[in-house]
Design a protein around this motif. Structure first.
Motif, PDB file in Angstrom:
ATOM      1  N   ALA A  51       0.847  -1.200   0.000  1.00 30.02           N
ATOM      2  CA  ALA A  51       0.000   0.000   0.000  1.00 30.02           C
ATOM      3  C   ALA A  51       0.880   1.246   0.000  1.00 30.02           C
ATOM      4  O   ALA A  51       1.982   1.243   0.545  1.00 30.02           O
ATOM      5  CB  ALA A  51      -0.913  -0.005   1.222  1.00 30.02           C
ATOM      6  N   GLN A  52       0.363   2.297  -0.576  1.00 27.54           N
ATOM      7  CA  GLN A  52       1.111   3.555  -0.663  1.00 27.54           C
ATOM      8  C   GLN A  52       0.958   4.408   0.592  1.00 27.54           C
ATOM      9  O   GLN A  52       1.800   5.264   0.868  1.00 27.54           O
ATOM     10  CB  GLN A  52       0.650   4.355  -1.889  1.00 27.54           C
ATOM     11  N   THR A  53      -0.123   4.185   1.342  1.00 29.84           N
ATOM     12  CA  THR A  53      -0.365   4.950   2.567  1.00 29.84           C
ATOM     13  C   THR A  53      -0.841   4.008   3.673  1.00 29.84           C
ATOM     14  O   THR A  53      -1.312   2.893   3.405  1.00 29.84           O
ATOM     15  CB  THR A  53      -1.435   6.038   2.371  1.00 29.84           C
ATOM     16  N   ILE A  54      -0.727   4.452   4.901  1.00 28.47           N
ATOM     17  CA  ILE A  54      -1.227   3.677   6.034  1.00 28.47           C
ATOM     18  C   ILE A  54      -2.729   3.467   5.901  1.00 28.47           C
ATOM     19  O   ILE A  54      -3.245   2.364   6.126  1.00 28.47           O
ATOM     20  CB  ILE A  54      -0.890   4.393   7.359  1.00 28.47           C
ATOM     21  N   GLU A  55      -3.413   4.526   5.532  1.00 30.26           N
ATOM     22  CA  GLU A  55      -4.864   4.441   5.407  1.00 30.26           C
ATOM     23  C   GLU A  55      -5.284   3.418   4.357  1.00 30.26           C
ATOM     24  O   GLU A  55      -6.197   2.614   4.578  1.00 30.26           O
ATOM     25  CB  GLU A  55      -5.442   5.813   5.074  1.00 30.26           C
ATOM     26  N   GLN A  56      -4.624   3.442   3.228  1.00 30.38           N
ATOM     27  CA  GLN A  56      -4.936   2.482   2.168  1.00 30.38           C
ATOM     28  C   GLN A  56      -4.672   1.056   2.639  1.00 30.38           C
ATOM     29  O   GLN A  56      -5.425   0.135   2.315  1.00 30.38           O
ATOM     30  CB  GLN A  56      -4.086   2.785   0.931  1.00 30.38           C
ATOM     31  N   ALA A  57      -3.629   0.876   3.419  1.00 31.96           N
ATOM     32  CA  ALA A  57      -3.279  -0.451   3.902  1.00 31.96           C
ATOM     33  C   ALA A  57      -4.300  -1.003   4.885  1.00 31.96           C
ATOM     34  O   ALA A  57      -4.511  -2.219   4.952  1.00 31.96           O
ATOM     35  CB  ALA A  57      -1.903  -0.413   4.560  1.00 31.96           C
ATOM     36  N   CYS A  58      -4.942  -0.130   5.644  1.00 30.79           N
ATOM     37  CA  CYS A  58      -5.756  -0.573   6.777  1.00 30.79           C
ATOM     38  C   CYS A  58      -7.260  -0.588   6.541  1.00 30.79           C
ATOM     39  O   CYS A  58      -7.994  -1.218   7.313  1.00 30.79           O
ATOM     40  CB  CYS A  58      -5.462   0.308   7.999  1.00 30.79           C
ATOM     41  N   GLU A  59      -7.748   0.081   5.524  1.00 27.83           N
ATOM     42  CA  GLU A  59      -9.186   0.282   5.408  1.00 27.83           C
ATOM     43  C   GLU A  59      -9.973  -1.000   5.161  1.00 27.83           C
ATOM     44  O   GLU A  59     -11.153  -1.082   5.508  1.00 27.83           O
ATOM     45  CB  GLU A  59      -9.487   1.311   4.308  1.00 27.83           C
ATOM     46  N   GLN A  60      -9.356  -2.027   4.590  1.00 35.91           N
ATOM     47  CA  GLN A  60     -10.061  -3.290   4.342  1.00 35.91           C
ATOM     48  C   GLN A  60      -9.552  -4.439   5.221  1.00 35.91           C
ATOM     49  O   GLN A  60     -10.023  -5.563   5.095  1.00 35.91           O
ATOM     50  CB  GLN A  60      -9.918  -3.681   2.861  1.00 35.91           C
ATOM     51  N   ALA A  61      -8.629  -4.148   6.114  1.00 32.79           N
ATOM     52  CA  ALA A  61      -8.000  -5.207   6.902  1.00 32.79           C
ATOM     53  C   ALA A  61      -8.918  -5.712   8.008  1.00 32.79           C
ATOM     54  O   ALA A  61      -9.672  -4.955   8.617  1.00 32.79           O
ATOM     55  CB  ALA A  61      -6.702  -4.701   7.511  1.00 32.79           C
ATOM     56  N   GLN A  62      -8.818  -7.004   8.275  1.00 34.49           N
ATOM     57  CA  GLN A  62      -9.527  -7.585   9.414  1.00 34.49           C
ATOM     58  C   GLN A  62      -8.682  -7.498  10.679  1.00 34.49           C
ATOM     59  O   GLN A  62      -9.210  -7.452  11.784  1.00 34.49           O
ATOM     60  CB  GLN A  62      -9.866  -9.050   9.113  1.00 34.49           C
ATOM     61  N   LEU A  63      -7.384  -7.506  10.482  1.00 34.65           N
ATOM     62  CA  LEU A  63      -6.465  -7.356  11.601  1.00 34.65           C
ATOM     63  C   LEU A  63      -5.257  -6.562  11.122  1.00 34.65           C
ATOM     64  O   LEU A  63      -4.731  -6.830  10.031  1.00 34.65           O
ATOM     65  CB  LEU A  63      -6.035  -8.720  12.141  1.00 34.65           C
ATOM     66  N   VAL A  64      -4.834  -5.583  11.927  1.00 35.00           N
ATOM     67  CA  VAL A  64      -3.677  -4.753  11.587  1.00 35.00           C
ATOM     68  C   VAL A  64      -2.592  -4.988  12.624  1.00 35.00           C
ATOM     69  O   VAL A  64      -2.837  -4.899  13.833  1.00 35.00           O
ATOM     70  CB  VAL A  64      -4.048  -3.259  11.544  1.00 35.00           C
ATOM     71  N   MET A  65      -1.400  -5.293  12.147  1.00 32.59           N
ATOM     72  CA  MET A  65      -0.242  -5.473  13.021  1.00 32.59           C
ATOM     73  C   MET A  65       0.769  -4.389  12.697  1.00 32.59           C
ATOM     74  O   MET A  65       0.886  -3.966  11.543  1.00 32.59           O
ATOM     75  CB  MET A  65       0.382  -6.854  12.800  1.00 32.59           C
ATOM     76  N   MET A  66       1.502  -3.962  13.715  1.00 30.51           N
ATOM     77  CA  MET A  66       2.506  -2.929  13.483  1.00 30.51           C
ATOM     78  C   MET A  66       3.729  -3.184  14.347  1.00 30.51           C
ATOM     79  O   MET A  66       3.641  -3.718  15.450  1.00 30.51           O
ATOM     80  CB  MET A  66       1.935  -1.530  13.765  1.00 30.51           C
ATOM     81  N   CYS A  67       4.898  -2.806  13.813  1.00 33.28           N
ATOM     82  CA  CYS A  67       6.148  -2.912  14.549  1.00 33.28           C
ATOM     83  C   CYS A  67       7.019  -1.756  14.071  1.00 33.28           C
ATOM     84  O   CYS A  67       7.632  -1.827  12.997  1.00 33.28           O
ATOM     85  CB  CYS A  67       6.825  -4.260  14.303  1.00 33.28           C
ATOM     86  N   VAL A  68       7.019  -0.668  14.845  1.00 41.53           N
ATOM     87  CA  VAL A  68       7.703   0.549  14.419  1.00 41.53           C
ATOM     88  C   VAL A  68       8.785   0.930  15.436  1.00 41.53           C
ATOM     89  O   VAL A  68       9.338   0.053  16.103  1.00 41.53           O
ATOM     90  CB  VAL A  68       6.689   1.687  14.169  1.00 41.53           C
ATOM     91  N   GLY A  69       9.088   2.223  15.574  1.00 41.62           N
ATOM     92  CA  GLY A  69      10.261   2.601  16.346  1.00 41.62           C
ATOM     93  C   GLY A  69      10.076   2.871  17.822  1.00 41.62           C
ATOM     94  O   GLY A  69      10.601   2.166  18.679  1.00 41.62           O
TER      95      GLY A  69
END
Length: 287
Positions: A51-69
């Protein structure tokens, strides 16, 4: 709900292989990374979606995982994800961050009808690459039940430890333990070298007894060789210890050894070793 559409935000040394294991497990995976070049590289290797943006990546997801700083990254990325996630979905944060951030995000998610789990991991880059991470989880049991089969793709063990924030508190305990063990190992190796012993032979013996540890088994050879250009960076360890020390001030814990080892890591940073592995505590004794 059967989890099929999974989003993973953040493709660092941990997130990159974790997201890859999700594809291998048969999930429909979409990733987002701030540096798109890394996302494209991941797509070429694992054939997932980018996905090009966070929003685009998450809008259809059933589960969102993240590992950032760090805490600021978590608040920024999670806020944008929550703004488009659908009610009934779950956000899982695998970042090592503060318990305060975890509790704040849980409240924000709750207001939007979204589940939240703080789920920091242990096992390092090798654990992520081999799908052998340990996950410490805080949150509601129902949300954990939804997420656990997904986390199992890259974990050998996960455990729900209590309400939101519990996962982060457990990770602080984990880092406190590691700091003490690595410093003890560094001093033991330094002592052995000064005494003229064959430290590899000594480790072969004492690793079979009460002194045994993961750090001893996996780091003594590279420590003796002075090789530190890999692994979990000192800069990140100091971030984690700062979180633990701050939490300790809040809850009245006495963390004298942790504070001391944190300063030893500051010495390593001054030596130019901010990106060295945490086992580089030996370097400050032998330089």
């Amino acid at each position: 709900m059967t989890m099929k559409k999974i989003t993973f935000l953040g493709l660092g040394v941990m997130g990159y292989p974790m997201a890859g294991h999700l594809v291998k497990a048969g999930f429909d995976v979409t990733v987002y990374n701030r540096t798109q070049r890394k996302a494209v590289e991941w797509q070429q290797q694992y054939h997932g979606n980018v996905a090009q943006t966070i929003e685009q990546a998450c809008e259809q997801a059933q589960l969102v995982m993240m590992c950032v700083g760090d805490d600021n990254d978590v608040r920024d990325v999670a806020g944008r994800a929550i703004s488009v996630m659908k009610p009934g979905t779950v956000l899982v944060d695998h970042t090592t961050a503060s318990a305060t951030v975890a509790r704040d995000l849980q409240q924000l998610c709750s207001e939007s009808g979204i589940g939240f789990l703080d789920a920091p991991v242990s096992g390092g880059q090798a654990g992520a690459e081999n799908g052998q991470l340990t996950i410490m989880v805080g949150g509601q049991h129902g949300h954990y039940v939804q997420a656990e089969p997904v986390m199992a793709a890259f974990a050998r063990h996960s455990q729900l430890l209590g309400e939101c924030g519990s996962g982060q508190l457990a990770k602080m305990m984990n880092q406190i333990c590691i700091a003490g063990v690595v410093q003890g190992l560094a001093e033991a190796l330094h002592f052995g070298q000064q005494a003229g012993l064959d430290c590899k032979q000594v480790i072969e013996v004492i690793s079979k007894g009460a002194a045994q540890s993961w750090q001893m088994e996996n780091r003594h050879e590279t420590m003796l060789a002075g090789k530190y250009d890999y692994g979990f960076a000192v800069d990140w360890m100091r971030k984690d210890l700062a979180i633990a020390l701050e939490e300790g001030r809040k809850n009245g814990s006495t963390l004298a050894l942790t504070a001391l080892v944190d300063q030893y890591y500051a010495d390593v940073q001054k030596m130019g070793g901010g990106r060295w592995d945490t086992s580089s505590l030996l370097a400050r004794l032998t330089s």
